[in-house]
Design a protein around this motif. Structure first.
Motif: not given
Length: 400
Positions: A334-339, A343-346, A316-318, A250-260
């Protein structure tokens, strides 16, 4: 539907009842909110509130003690939700109140007959009960439209005029909820006189996602209410409570969906999908393995279907937005998955912020055209070429 069933929107849940209390209820209101914001559930809840028997009584006038022992409302107090139990609320919750009418995009059901919303009222009731945060694509697939374009037709406008000129059956008010007036062509001008000079106690509730696609003649005659997207924490809570999603997912999806919330439900349904692996394959094909691998990848994603393609682009946008946050603030929060963070750091090592923002813009454009039935193979091949040049040659494409 009651306001308490709508995700977030705390300010609007307070402001809408106050319109009734203060006698400021406009006869034509446009709820404007992006997909997944909850604009339709909000309008449905407001319609139920309007016809609720306990609300429609003059709030400042004492009605005397209740025969059934219910507490008498204090003068000048206000209820911020429909009661949910009176006969009007029961009918409204079943989307079967005789004074709440619905209009929505439809296709021809019987050959030779003009399509009107009433033809699909049974399907509509089932749809809004099960998918109140659904979008136009969900609805048209639900009624078996396949590749047909839904419309709100001239015949539908005539039917609306006929219905709203009749006396109300039970309630003090008559309410029309028109979902997606973007599908209303110039035929919508038939409604202008009715919108300007409606019968007494008639309320139009328009629910739209794209303001630019609505007839200007209608826009100029409505009170605009902008419906914001729910916050991530509200999406997360809804997934936990309503969808039985695991806390981590739920935490991961909430971050990706951006309120949608529509997107959130889609992602929850396909939580096992490894979008990051698909994204790695794409970027490797773009930057390393070349045209043959690119064509193979494009062929693979074109088979996924429109909704999954949109989910992939959203993911990908996320990640790109995470990369931008890391560049600007030194961390994503906080709250974003480590992977995802890894990926974002790389990705920050091979691209600058300007390139990331350019790719975000291209992804948004691609999602827009996917929604409008663009050829997926042509779209993703063009997107592949653009991303290659943005990353390798640092070219930013300008939209005309």
């Amino acid at each position: 539907m009651q306001f308490k069933e709508v995700i977030g929107q705390h300010s609007l849940k307070k402001e809408l009842p106050e319109l009734m209390k203060e006698n400021r209820l406009a006869h034509a209101i446009l709820f404007l909110g992006k997909e997944g914001s909850g604009a339709l559930p909000l309008a449905l809840a407001f319609a139920q509130y309007i016809v609720c028997e306990r609300i429609s009584r003059p709030l400042a006038v004492s009605q005397g003690p209740s025969l059934f022992g219910d507490p008498e409302p204090e003068p000048d107090t206000i209820s911020y939700d429909s009661c949910g139990t009176c006969p009007s609320c029961v009918k409204a919750a079943a989307f079967a109140h005789p004074d709440i009418h619905f209009s929505y995009p439809v296709v021809t059901k019987k050959s030779g007959t003009p399509p009107i919303s009433t033809d699909y009222i049974t399907e509509w009731r089932e749809f809004v009960k099960g998918y109140p945060y659904g979008n136009a694509y969900d609805w048209l697939q639900f009624i078996g439209a396949e590749n047909k374009q839904g419309n709100i037709t001239a015949q539908e406008c005539n039917d609306i005029i006929k219905k709203l000129n009749l006396k109300s059956f039970e309630s003090e008010y008559k309410v029309l909820i028109m979902w997606l007036p973007e599908y209303l062509g110039n035929e919508g001008n038939k409604l202008l006189k009715l919108i300007e000079e409606p019968p007494p106690n008639t309320v139009f509730l328009f629910v739209a996602e794209n303001e630019s696609q609505i007839l200007a003649t209608i826009l100029s005659r409505v009170q605009l209410i902008k419906v914001p997207l729910p916050e991530d924490r509200e999406i997360e809570a809804a997934l936990l409570e309503r969808n039985n999603t695991s806390p981590e997912t739920a935490a991961r999806i909430a971050a990706v969906s951006q309120g949608n919330y529509h997107m959130a439900l889609q992602l929850a349904q396909h939580a096992e999908e490894d979008w990051q692996e698909l994204l790695r394959d794409w970027l490797n094909a773009i930057m390393k393995t070349g045209p043959v691998a690119q064509a193979k990848w494009v062929d693979e994603i074109s088979k996924l279907g429109r909704e999954k393609q949109k989910q992939f682009l959203q993911y990908f946008n996320h990640l790109l937005q995470l990369a931008v946050k890391i560049q600007v603030f030194g961390q994503a929060g906080e709250g974003f998955p480590e992977k995802d963070l890894d990926f974002a750091t790389r990705f920050n090592k091979i691209t600058r912020m300007e390139q990331q923002e350019a790719i975000i813009n291209e992804l948004d454009n691609a999602a827009y055209y996917i929604e409008r039935n663009a050829n997926s193979k042509m779209l993703f091949m063009a997107l592949t070429i653009k991303i290659y040049h943005i990353i390798k040659d640092k070219i930013v494409f300008l939209n005309e």
